[in-house]
Each structure stands twice: as structure tokens, then as C-alpha cells.
Enzyme design. Structure first.
Site, short mmCIF file in Angstrom:
data_model
loop_
_atom_site.label_atom_id
_atom_site.label_comp_id
_atom_site.label_asym_id
_atom_site.label_seq_id
_atom_site.Cartn_x
_atom_site.Cartn_y
_atom_site.Cartn_z
N ILE A 121 25.37 -11.02 26.54
CA ILE A 121 26.58 -11.60 25.97
C ILE A 121 27.17 -10.62 24.96
O ILE A 121 26.48 -10.17 24.03
CB ILE A 121 26.29 -12.95 25.30
CG1 ILE A 121 25.69 -13.93 26.31
CG2 ILE A 121 27.56 -13.53 24.67
CD1 ILE A 121 25.24 -15.24 25.71
N ASP A 154 23.54 -21.36 19.92
CA ASP A 154 22.62 -21.95 20.90
C ASP A 154 23.38 -22.65 22.03
O ASP A 154 22.98 -22.58 23.19
CB ASP A 154 21.69 -22.95 20.21
CG ASP A 154 20.61 -22.28 19.38
OD1 ASP A 154 20.48 -21.04 19.47
OD2 ASP A 154 19.91 -22.99 18.63
N GLU A 156 20.33 -12.87 23.42
CA GLU A 156 21.48 -13.11 24.30
C GLU A 156 21.34 -12.39 25.64
O GLU A 156 22.33 -12.19 26.35
CB GLU A 156 22.78 -12.67 23.61
CG GLU A 156 22.91 -11.17 23.38
CD GLU A 156 22.30 -10.69 22.07
OE1 GLU A 156 22.79 -9.68 21.54
OE2 GLU A 156 21.34 -11.31 21.58
N ASN A 169 27.20 -16.03 16.15
CA ASN A 169 26.26 -16.65 15.20
C ASN A 169 26.76 -16.53 13.76
O ASN A 169 26.68 -17.49 12.98
CB ASN A 169 24.88 -16.00 15.33
CG ASN A 169 24.09 -16.55 16.50
OD1 ASN A 169 24.26 -17.69 16.90
ND2 ASN A 169 23.20 -15.73 17.05
N ARG A 223 31.54 -12.13 40.13
CA ARG A 223 31.94 -13.54 40.07
C ARG A 223 31.38 -14.20 38.81
O ARG A 223 32.06 -14.98 38.15
CB ARG A 223 31.45 -14.29 41.31
CG ARG A 223 32.32 -14.16 42.53
CD ARG A 223 32.00 -15.23 43.55
NE ARG A 223 30.59 -15.27 43.92
CZ ARG A 223 30.08 -14.59 44.94
NH1 ARG A 223 30.86 -13.83 45.69
NH2 ARG A 223 28.79 -14.68 45.22
#
Length: 337
Positions: A199, A215, A241, A206, A261
Site C-alpha cells: 500500500i 486497520d 502494509e 496511520n 485489475r
């Protein structure tokens, strides 16, 4: 009762799902003359496809044998609807189903894990089940299902419910060893791919919104991963992450399309409070080296994606061919040792 207790003790000594499955079938096989047992794996045929099942292990000549096929490639696979009694049982969330005819009496016992039936034990014989016999079979099954639940819990990440890093290390090492042993001289490698998904700017999520929303982002990304891939693909959370996907695809282009995708689906999703986020993905062929080398290749592709704009999918061999990873590959090979 002594042989049964010994079988139960041996059964619960296993720490591997398939070995545990073989052990419970062996235990059940001794609970009646002319008894036949099978472990049926439940899965879906592609994303959104029909519910399917296939025999993963079964009794043959007094022994238990297991299929060498992946679920999606198994020629013995059939739609769950072809066994209407079992299909109705699973749809209702029931604990057992039966079928009786002049030739055969069948008992199905679905294996429920986290409110989903992942497998089913099938016990059949030419005559009706006696009450004591069925009670023993059910008791053995309950021990098996409870132990499966414990194994499953130990293999999963507590937050997302995905498989954890320890499970990846065990499964990928076993898969790599099996592929090397099964490969014939000159044969093409199996088209499996390993992708690392990270991510972008997750620390900012955060820091700005707090760990509770962080989370929630992790849980929603995990849900997206589940929805984008098929039952034969394996999804892991490595921690923080970072996620890993073991993707089975027949061609490089299909793997690339599946991962893109996923990237697009996450980029187009509105995350509560946070808004849009993106992911970077690096992937490599899941063969041609030790597990640590393959993971290292996917990691290098991921780092390149991160350093060159994020929100993209990078393939290790493309980067290597273009010279983009020349210097990094040399450093990585030193770091591995």
C-alpha cells in the site's frame, strides 16, 4: 477402542492439513467393512463461477491416495449442484447430509471453518449405517474439524484473516520442492507467479487518520484481494502494509492483467474517511530459483515501482531485460547471503 484412540492420537500429531486429512480418512476407513471414504475439496471455478467440488483424497485398495492435480485442473471436478443433497446441506449451513439407495448409503460431513464450508468428508457403504457406527464416525469427524480449526487459526493473520508469513514460508517451500521433483527433463516450468503488493504511503494514513482507520484500510484491501483472485490462488499478509499473492496463470499476460485489475480496483475504491489509496505491485515467475531468490526478485520489482511513481505493476524480467535492475540485482545477490 484402543486402535481408535491410537488413530486419534496419530491424527492430531500432524501439523499439515493434507496429512491430517489422510490420517482422518485412514481412521474412518476402519469403522466398517466395505467402507469407502473421500475428502472433497470445495472451490469456485474462477471469479464468480459456480461452486465446485473434487475428490482430493480417497480410499483405494485399503489405502488412502491423494490427487496430484490442482483443484481447477482436476478432471474429476464437478459442480456441487450435481450432488443436490450436499448442495442443500451447505446452503442451509447444516452439519450433515445423507443419501440412501438400494446400492449405496452415503454420509456427507462438511468441514466448516469461519462460517464457510471448505471441504467435506464423504463416507459410504453398501448397507445402512448403524447408530453406533454413525456416532463413532461423527465423533472422529468432530475431533478432526476442531483440530483443523486450530491449524487454520495458527496459519492466519489475526487482523485480515489472510494466510500469514509463516504459512507462506512453509507452503512456498513445499510447492517449490514439489515442482522441482515433478519436473521432467526439458519440460516447461509451471506457470505460477509470485507478486508482492504494498500500500502506497500507508504510514501517512496511520499518521493522519490513526491506526483504527489504518486497520480498516488493511481489512478492506484484504477483501479486495480475495474478490479479485480465484480459489486456487493463495493470498498472504506479510505484516504491515505488505501482501503476497501466489498466482496461478497460464501466461505472463494473464498474470499481468490479473494484477493490474487488482491495482485498478483498489485505486478506484473509496475508503471510508481516508478516500483513495493506491498500491504498487512487483511480481516474478515462481520458479527458477530458491524461494528466497524468487521473493527477492518480486521485491526488487516492487521497489522499482515505488521509486518510479507508485500505483503500477512491474515485472522483474522486464526490468532486468531493460537494464533497470542491473546494479540492484548484483547487490541483492550479495545481500541474500
Amino acid at each position: 477402542m484402543k486402535p481408535l484412540l491410537q488413530n486419534l492420537a496419530e491424527m492430531t500429531a500432524h501439523r499439515d492439513h493434507l496429512r491430517l486429512e489422510v490420517s482422518v480418512l485412514s481412521t474412518l476407513l476402519h469403522q466398517g467393512r466395505d467402507l469407502r471414504v473421500r475428502a472433497l475439496e470445495l472451490f469456485r471455478d474462477g471469479r464468480g463461477g459456480p461452486a465446485m467440488l473434487r475428490p482430493r483424497s480417497w480410499s483405494e485398495g485399503g489405502q488412502i491416495v491423494s490427487s496430484r492435480h490442482e483443484a481447477a485442473d482436476d478432471p474429476q471436478a464437478l459442480e456441487l449442484a450435481q450432488l443436490p443433497e450436499l448442495a442443500k446441506c451447505i446452503a442451509a449451513g447444516a452439519r450433515s447430509a445423507t443419501r440412501a439407495s438400494a446400492e449405496e448409503h452415503v454420509l456427507w460431513l462438511p468441514v466448516w471453518l469461519t462460517d464457510q464450508a471448505h471441504a467435506c468428508l464423504e463416507v459410504s457403504q453398501p448397507r445402512p449405517f448403524k447408530r453406533h457406527q454413525r456416532d463413532v464416525i461423527t465423533a472422529v469427524f468432530m475431533v478432526y474439524q476442531n483440530y483443523q480449526s486450530l491449524l487454520d487459526y495458527s496459519e492466519r493473520d489475526a487482523l485480515t484473516g489472510l494466510l500469514n508469513r509463516k504459512t507462506f514460508d512453509e507452503q512456498f517451500a513445499r510447492k517449490s520442492a514439489g515442482a522441482q521433483n515433478a519436473a521432467a527433463p526439458g519440460a516447461q516450468p509451471v506457470s505460477d507467479w509470485l507478486a508482492v503488493v504494498d500500500i502506497d504511503h500507508f504510514k501517512q494514513v496511520n499518521d493522519r487518520f490513526g491506526h483504527l482507520y489504518g486497520d480498516e484500510v488493511l481489512i478492506l484491501v484484504a477483501n479486495r484481494l480475495r474478490s479479485q483472485f480465484r480459489s486456487q490462488d493463495r493470498i498472504f499478509r506479510f505484516g504491515g502494509e505488505e501482501f503476497v499473492v501466489l498466482l496461478r496463470a497460464s501466461t505472463l499476460e494473464q498474470a499481468r492483467q490479473a494484477l493490474d485489475r487488482l491495482r485498478a480496483a483498489i485505486a478506484g475504491h473509496e475508503f471510508p474517511q481516508v478516500g483513495q489509496i493506491t498500491v504498487s505491485i512487483g511480481f516474478a515467475a515462481a520458479h527458477g530459483g530458491a524461494p528466497v531468490e524468487i521473493l527477492g526478485r518480486a521485491d526488487q520489482a516492487l521497489y522499482h515501482a515505488k521509486e518510479h511513481g507508485r500505483d503500477q505493476v512491474c515485472y522483474y524480467d522486464d526490468l532486468l531485460a531493460s537494464g533497470a535492475l542491473g546494479r540492484q540485482v548484483e547487490h541483492s545477490e550479495v545481500d541474500l547471503f
